[in-house]
Design an enzyme around this catalytic site. Structure first.
Site, PDB file in Angstrom:
ATOM      1  CG  ASP A 143      36.858  -0.222   0.100  1.00 30.57           C
ATOM      2  OD1 ASP A 143      37.210   0.964   0.178  1.00 30.57           O
ATOM      3  OD2 ASP A 143      37.253  -0.983  -0.808  1.00 30.57           O
ATOM      4  CD  GLU A 188      43.177   1.811  -2.024  1.00 29.82           C
ATOM      5  OE1 GLU A 188      42.872   1.107  -2.976  1.00 29.82           O
ATOM      6  OE2 GLU A 188      42.860   1.550  -0.845  1.00 29.82           O
TER       7      GLU A 188
HETATM    8  C1  GLC Z   1      39.984  -0.351  -2.791  1.00 30.83           C
HETATM    9  C2  GLC Z   1      39.462   1.049  -2.599  1.00 30.83           C
HETATM   10  C3  GLC Z   1      38.126   1.301  -3.266  1.00 30.83           C
HETATM   11  C4  GLC Z   1      37.970   0.394  -4.476  1.00 30.83           C
HETATM   12  C5  GLC Z   1      37.929  -1.030  -3.969  1.00 30.83           C
HETATM   13  C6  GLC Z   1      37.817  -2.035  -5.115  1.00 30.83           C
HETATM   14  O1  GLC Z   1      40.661  -0.767  -1.634  1.00 30.83           O
HETATM   15  O2  GLC Z   1      39.361   1.512  -1.256  1.00 30.83           O
HETATM   16  O3  GLC Z   1      38.108   2.678  -3.629  1.00 30.83           O
HETATM   17  O4  GLC Z   1      36.765   0.708  -5.158  1.00 30.83           O
HETATM   18  O5  GLC Z   1      39.069  -1.363  -3.189  1.00 30.83           O
HETATM   19  O6  GLC Z   1      38.967  -2.012  -5.898  1.00 30.83           O
END
Ligand code: GLC
Length: 599
Positions: free
Chosen positions: A290, A490
């Site tokens: 991530d 988030e």
């Molecule tokens: C974010 C999320 C993830 C996403 C990634 C790229 O923090 O946790 O779901 O795909 O970053 O944007």
């Protein structure tokens, strides 16, 4: 008898064909791998955010970068479909200037439609799709989303999220299909099928990325990126099933979760990433981190890299530019040092690159690396929006309907529509719309608000009046009040209190005081505390985060379609009940999992 022999022959031939196809693919990958330098191999494992590289685009060639992403807030100046497609083609042309001309794979969060593109079709977020309990529909939603993603050239979607959200305090509850692992695994697999199609190299096929592995929806107190403190049996029974089904459905990329399991960060969890995922589940695709998640592992970046790669990560998502800490040049330099110091075995590098290249070949990326402009024109098309409108209809959950106040007649003298979200496309879509956190108001073009949809539906003789604060309903035949959450994403959506906002309670009270029947629509990413507002309403609908196609709500309000949605979450009476999930002992929710009325 003859029929059986024929079937057996066909079966055997199919098996031989598949094996041969696999062997041919493996040979192609191994041949290419054998020609690559260590630098080129490490480049393939490096995924860089657009914002971090846009000032040094030549670094794509200099470092043989294998993947680009646009994170939630990373976007070109021109965010129309054409703007995105042009950006993709520019970067892909750059990648094709590398020595071995290996195309980049471009990842994007298209989590409820291609939500980065102005004018795209925005679907209900997963919590609403969960309420449909309809895998066939989810397959259609994914297929339309994939077609719109390919219209911008990209071929990798950071979806589906197969989190099993067990605590609605969690800010990402709406990204989950619900609290029940059986529902989540059914819809997650359907999304993978729809997104990847029968053949990953298909014109409108896109690589799915199942996330976030594993246990993101089970953290203590619903804390985003927190600690999932459960025994292994519970982790497997509740949180792993989405991956088991998605891998069976052919998913070829998986994103690791920020959360920990019993105090150990997933991004450094060798047992789960290698022994379970790649060993026991035999996952043949590649595993991506991530956003800057490996930075959370330990004392310094080099040890973070060593631990995450040796634990089983194949590609690292890096949002930082040279000059910032832990940037993509640091990653490349330090990983090369680790290999030369025998701290990361070359065999691990080769396995990661083999997995990545295999998917790039399966995607047909070497043959067709550029945008198919015919698909660009279809972004936000009426046909696509009709699919989203149908998803909205099927997502609505009717919680209360006293004296059959619903469906509303189209021929009333006057309907009063009020509440902060009655005419607000931003609230309707929720987070991850155009930007990471999105916002209230006109965040995206081409949509239909609930107010507009009601006006589109009623007869010419019906007057539709409106306010935002609940006032003005006196004398109308019915009052529709649209309330709920404003956009978030988030950790910014983590809440200790899920009560309705004061302004929403007041709006419903004012509507009630007018003496006309009150229909409440709740626009939210999760169940909220709705008593006593529920008790003073005549009808109450959970509409979740429906996206751009508000017409789907009017279709149900006016009876063109009956409500079929069923709760994907148990609906709590108060905060003390949370977490509350179907199967709990002393289970006493306001509305149980699976509840939903109809006409
Ligand atoms: C974010 C999320 C993830 C996403 C990634 C790229 O923090 O946790 O779901 O795909 O970053 O944007």
């Amino acid at each position: 008898m003859k029929k059986n022999i024929l079937f057996l022959i066909i079966f055997l031939l199919a098996g031989i064909f598949t094996t041969n196809a696999q062997k041919t693919l493996d040979k192609k990958v191994d041949t290419l791998l054998s020609r690559m330098t260590l630098d080129e191999k490490i480049g393939q494992m490096t995924q860089v955010d657009y914002d971090a590289i846009k000032k040094n685009v030549d670094d794509i060639v200099k470092y043989s970068i294998g993947s680009i992403l646009c994170g939630g807030n990373s976007e070109p100046e021109d965010i129309t479909a054409k703007g995105w497609a042009d950006l993709y083609d520019k970067y892909q042309n750059m990648a094709l200037r590398t020595r071995l001309r290996i195309p980049i794979i471009w990842g994007i969060d298209a989590v409820h439609g291609h939500n980065n593109v102005d004018g795209a079709t925005i679907f209900p977020h997963n919590v609403g799709l969960g309420a449909t309990h309809n895998p066939k529909l989810i397959e259609q939603v994914a297929a339309v989303t994939a077609a719109e993603i390919k219209g911008t050239g990209m071929q990798w979607d950071f979806a589906p999220c197969v989190a099993v959200a067990r605590n609605e305090k969690w800010g990402r509850t709406y990204e989950s299909y619900g609290e029940n692992p059986d529902l989540v695994k059914m819809l997650g697999a359907a999304y993978v099928n729809g997104m990847q199609g029968k053949n990953l190299a298909g014109k409108t096929s896109v690589l799915a990325c199942v996330k976030h592995f594993v246990g993101d929806g089970g953290t203590t107190n619903g804390k985003d990126q927190g600690d999932t403190e459960v025994d292994e049996e519970t982790l497997r029974k509740i949180h792993l099933q989405g991956y088991v089904e998605a891998i069976k459905a052919g998913a070829k990329s998986i994103m690791v979760s920020y959360n920990s399991w019993n105090g150990e960060k997933l991004h450094g969890h060798k047992y789960l990433l290698t022994d379970v995922l790649k060993g026991e589940l035999d996952f043949k695709g590649f595993v991506v981190s991530d956003w800057a998640a490996i930075d959370q592992l330990g004392k310094d970046y080099k040890s973070d890299i060593e631990k995450s790669i040796n634990s089983g990560l194949d590609m690292i998502m890096i949002p930082n530019a040279p000059g910032q800490d832990n940037n993509y040049v640091d990653f490349i330099t330090k990983l090369k040092e680790l290999v030369n110091e025998n701290k990361v075995p070359l065999s691990k590098i080769d396995d990661a690159v083999r997995r990545i290249l295999k998917v790039k070949f399966e995607l047909g990326l070497f043959k067709n690396p550029m945008t198919d402009k015919n698909l660009t024109a279809q972004i936000g098309s009426k046909k696509h929006r009709e699919v989203a409108r149908d998803a909205v209809r099927q997502s609505l959950v009717l919680l209360k309907n006293d004296n059959k106040v619903l469906p509303i007649s189209k021929n009333l003298k006057r309907i009063h529509v009020t509440g902060k979200s009655a005419d607000d496309i931003g609230n309707q879509c929720g987070g991850w719309t155009i930007s990471w956190q999105s916002k209230s108001g006109n965040v995206i073009s081409g949509g239909t608000t609930i107010l507009q949809a009601i006006k589109n539906t009623v007869s010419k003789s019906t007057e539709v009046t409106t306010s935002t604060d609940g006032s003005g309903a006196e004398g109308a035949d019915v009052c529709v009040v649209v309330v709920g959450e404003t956009p978030y994403a988030e950790m910014l959506g983590d809440r200790e209190d899920l009560s309705l906002a004061k302004e929403d309670v007041t709006a419903i009270e004012k509507a009630r005081a007018s003496g006309v029947p009150v229909v409440v629509l709740l626009i939210s990413g999760r169940p909220m505390l709705i008593e006593p507002s529920l008790n003073i309403s005549n009808a109450f609908v959970a509409a979740w985060l429906p996206g751009t196609e508000g017409q789907g709500i009017a279709d149900v309000l006016f009876g063109d379609f009956k409500p079929v949605g069923k709760l994907p979450h148990s609906w709590p009476k108060n905060m003390q009940q949370i977490p509350i999930n179907v199967g709990d002992a002393n289970y006493d929710p306001l509305f149980p999992y699976g509840f939903g009325l109809t006409y």
